[in-house]
Design a protein around this motif. Structure first.
Motif, mmCIF file in Angstrom:
data_model
loop_
_atom_site.group_PDB
_atom_site.id
_atom_site.type_symbol
_atom_site.label_atom_id
_atom_site.label_comp_id
_atom_site.label_asym_id
_atom_site.label_seq_id
_atom_site.Cartn_x
_atom_site.Cartn_y
_atom_site.Cartn_z
ATOM 1 N N ARG A 1 41.515 -48.458 -5.051
ATOM 2 C CA ARG A 1 40.708 -48.349 -6.264
ATOM 3 C C ARG A 1 39.229 -48.112 -5.938
ATOM 4 O O ARG A 1 38.532 -47.426 -6.679
ATOM 5 N N GLN A 2 38.765 -48.697 -4.844
ATOM 6 C CA GLN A 2 37.366 -48.486 -4.461
ATOM 7 C C GLN A 2 37.084 -47.014 -4.175
ATOM 8 O O GLN A 2 35.955 -46.557 -4.343
ATOM 9 N N LEU A 3 38.109 -46.274 -3.773
ATOM 10 C CA LEU A 3 37.940 -44.861 -3.439
ATOM 11 C C LEU A 3 37.911 -43.958 -4.669
ATOM 12 O O LEU A 3 37.509 -42.802 -4.581
ATOM 13 N N ILE A 4 38.350 -44.455 -5.793
ATOM 14 C CA ILE A 4 38.484 -43.613 -6.986
ATOM 15 C C ILE A 4 37.131 -43.135 -7.502
ATOM 16 O O ILE A 4 36.987 -41.979 -7.904
ATOM 17 N N PHE A 5 36.139 -44.017 -7.489
ATOM 18 C CA PHE A 5 34.842 -43.694 -8.067
ATOM 19 C C PHE A 5 33.741 -43.678 -7.017
ATOM 20 O O PHE A 5 33.842 -44.327 -5.984
ATOM 21 N N THR A 6 32.681 -42.967 -7.338
ATOM 22 C CA THR A 6 31.470 -43.034 -6.520
ATOM 23 C C THR A 6 30.756 -44.352 -6.847
ATOM 24 O O THR A 6 31.078 -45.017 -7.834
ATOM 25 N N GLU B 1 32.642 -35.339 -5.123
ATOM 26 C CA GLU B 1 32.667 -36.517 -4.252
ATOM 27 C C GLU B 1 34.031 -37.211 -4.286
ATOM 28 O O GLU B 1 34.120 -38.413 -4.023
ATOM 29 N N ASP B 2 35.066 -36.476 -4.581
ATOM 30 C CA ASP B 2 36.421 -37.030 -4.649
ATOM 31 C C ASP B 2 36.891 -37.347 -3.231
ATOM 32 O O ASP B 2 37.046 -36.453 -2.413
ATOM 33 N N SER B 3 37.100 -38.610 -2.932
ATOM 34 C CA SER B 3 37.544 -38.993 -1.584
ATOM 35 C C SER B 3 39.055 -39.185 -1.511
ATOM 36 O O SER B 3 39.589 -39.459 -0.439
ATOM 37 N N ILE B 4 39.755 -39.028 -2.618
ATOM 38 C CA ILE B 4 41.212 -39.116 -2.605
ATOM 39 C C ILE B 4 41.805 -37.712 -2.475
ATOM 40 O O ILE B 4 42.604 -37.446 -1.576
ATOM 41 N N CYS B 5 41.442 -36.819 -3.370
ATOM 42 C CA CYS B 5 41.790 -35.397 -3.242
ATOM 43 C C CYS B 5 40.464 -34.673 -3.020
ATOM 44 O O CYS B 5 39.758 -34.352 -3.980
ATOM 45 N N PRO B 6 40.109 -34.439 -1.774
ATOM 46 C CA PRO B 6 38.791 -33.852 -1.499
ATOM 47 C C PRO B 6 38.560 -32.534 -2.242
ATOM 48 O O PRO B 6 39.507 -31.800 -2.556
ATOM 49 N N TYR B 7 37.302 -32.241 -2.486
ATOM 50 C CA TYR B 7 36.926 -31.042 -3.221
ATOM 51 C C TYR B 7 37.483 -29.771 -2.570
ATOM 52 O O TYR B 7 37.790 -28.801 -3.251
ATOM 53 N N GLY B 8 37.636 -29.794 -1.262
ATOM 54 C CA GLY B 8 38.204 -28.636 -0.569
ATOM 55 C C GLY B 8 39.588 -28.261 -1.081
ATOM 56 O O GLY B 8 39.967 -27.092 -1.080
ATOM 57 N N ALA B 9 40.341 -29.254 -1.553
ATOM 58 C CA ALA B 9 41.668 -28.971 -2.118
ATOM 59 C C ALA B 9 41.555 -28.149 -3.395
ATOM 60 O O ALA B 9 42.382 -27.268 -3.662
ATOM 61 N N ALA B 10 40.514 -28.410 -4.195
ATOM 62 C CA ALA B 10 40.289 -27.634 -5.414
ATOM 63 C C ALA B 10 39.899 -26.201 -5.065
ATOM 64 O O ALA B 10 40.370 -25.251 -5.694
ATOM 65 N N SER B 11 39.062 -26.042 -4.064
ATOM 66 C CA SER B 11 38.667 -24.703 -3.621
ATOM 67 C C SER B 11 39.885 -23.937 -3.110
ATOM 68 O O SER B 11 40.021 -22.739 -3.362
ATOM 69 N N GLU B 12 40.759 -24.630 -2.413
ATOM 70 C CA GLU B 12 41.987 -24.012 -1.903
ATOM 71 C C GLU B 12 42.877 -23.552 -3.060
ATOM 72 O O GLU B 12 43.415 -22.441 -3.040
ATOM 73 N N PHE C 1 36.257 -25.957 -12.733
ATOM 74 C CA PHE C 1 35.138 -26.628 -13.388
ATOM 75 C C PHE C 1 34.729 -27.780 -12.487
ATOM 76 O O PHE C 1 35.425 -28.788 -12.386
ATOM 77 N N THR C 2 33.633 -27.602 -11.802
ATOM 78 C CA THR C 2 33.142 -28.566 -10.819
ATOM 79 C C THR C 2 32.238 -29.586 -11.487
ATOM 80 O O THR C 2 31.356 -29.225 -12.263
ATOM 81 N N ILE C 3 32.455 -30.846 -11.146
ATOM 82 C CA ILE C 3 31.594 -31.911 -11.655
ATOM 83 C C ILE C 3 30.883 -32.551 -10.452
ATOM 84 O O ILE C 3 31.507 -33.239 -9.647
ATOM 85 N N PRO C 4 29.581 -32.285 -10.323
ATOM 86 C CA PRO C 4 28.819 -32.822 -9.190
ATOM 87 C C PRO C 4 28.761 -34.350 -9.209
ATOM 88 O O PRO C 4 28.785 -34.971 -10.271
ATOM 89 N N ALA C 5 28.678 -34.923 -8.018
ATOM 90 C CA ALA C 5 28.522 -36.375 -7.836
ATOM 91 C C ALA C 5 29.599 -37.173 -8.560
ATOM 92 O O ALA C 5 29.355 -38.259 -9.059
ATOM 93 N N CYS C 6 30.796 -36.654 -8.592
ATOM 94 C CA CYS C 6 31.911 -37.268 -9.311
ATOM 95 C C CYS C 6 33.053 -37.548 -8.336
ATOM 96 O O CYS C 6 33.329 -36.743 -7.448
ATOM 97 N N GLY C 7 33.736 -38.656 -8.548
ATOM 98 C CA GLY C 7 34.869 -39.039 -7.720
ATOM 99 C C GLY C 7 36.194 -38.502 -8.223
ATOM 100 O O GLY C 7 36.267 -37.397 -8.769
#
Length: 176
Positions: free
Chosen positions: A68-73, A126-137, A148-154
């Motif tokens: 759960r700590q990883l879900i949010f920034t 800032e998603d540490s569960i499914c990193p942003y690179g997965a969205a780019s892929e 639709f990118t949301i900056p500084a978001c988990g």
């Protein structure tokens, strides 16, 4: 239209590949969760998921708390977005393990090009569960995708941003 968040995004991709979707909305999603250690910017190493499974059997509360700590920034925690989560213990241990096993086994990268419906991706940088690179892929391989990118978001980009996402989704859908 089919929507999915995280694990639900994998299942939504499966349905779209089978031709059951006329549109997808994916939040914090990936086409393959487990990756090699070198692909840390796209997902998690399988050893981490296996350790979570073992940990659930030994000290479930500790594993859930750490996850759960990883879900949010940090800023999202300070904004009290965590109160939106169901309480720890809401799912059975077998259900949690089943979900982790799905994350270990499902892989749709090789089939993404067969998805012909429009796909709206919402992902936090800032998603540490499914990193942003997965969205780019996903974006690179889905022919009709918009990211639709949301900056500084988990990992829960929809919480606290409902109006913003809804407006963007409606605008995008009307363009289709």
């Amino acid at each position: 239209m089919i929507g999915g968040w995280s694990l639900g995004g994998l299942l939504a991709l499966r349905l779209a590949i089978k031709g059951f979707a006329d549109g997808l909305v994916l939040f914090g999603a990936t086409a393959r969760f487990t990756r090699t250690k070198e692909e840390f910017d796209l997902g998690w190493a399988d050893i981490h998921v296996r350790k979570m499974i073992t940990g659930l059997l030994q000290n479930r509360q500790s594993v859930e708390t750490k996850f759960r700590q990883l879900i949010f920034t940090e800023a999202e925690w300070k904004a009290d977005l965590g109160v939106s989560l169901p309480p720890i213990g809401s799912w059975t241990t077998p259900a949690l393990i089943a979900g982790l096993q799905i994350l270990r086994s499902e892989e749709y990268l090789s089939q993404l090009k067969s998805i012909t419906c429009p796909v709206f991706l919402v992902h936090g940088t800032e998603d540490s569960i499914c990193p942003y690179g997965a969205a780019s892929e996903l974006m690179a391989q889905l022919p009709k995708a918009k990211l639709f990118t949301i900056p500084a978001c988990g990992h829960a980009p929809f919480l606290g941003r409902e109006d913003q996402i809804t407006n963007e989704l409606r605008r995008w859908w009307h363009e289709q």
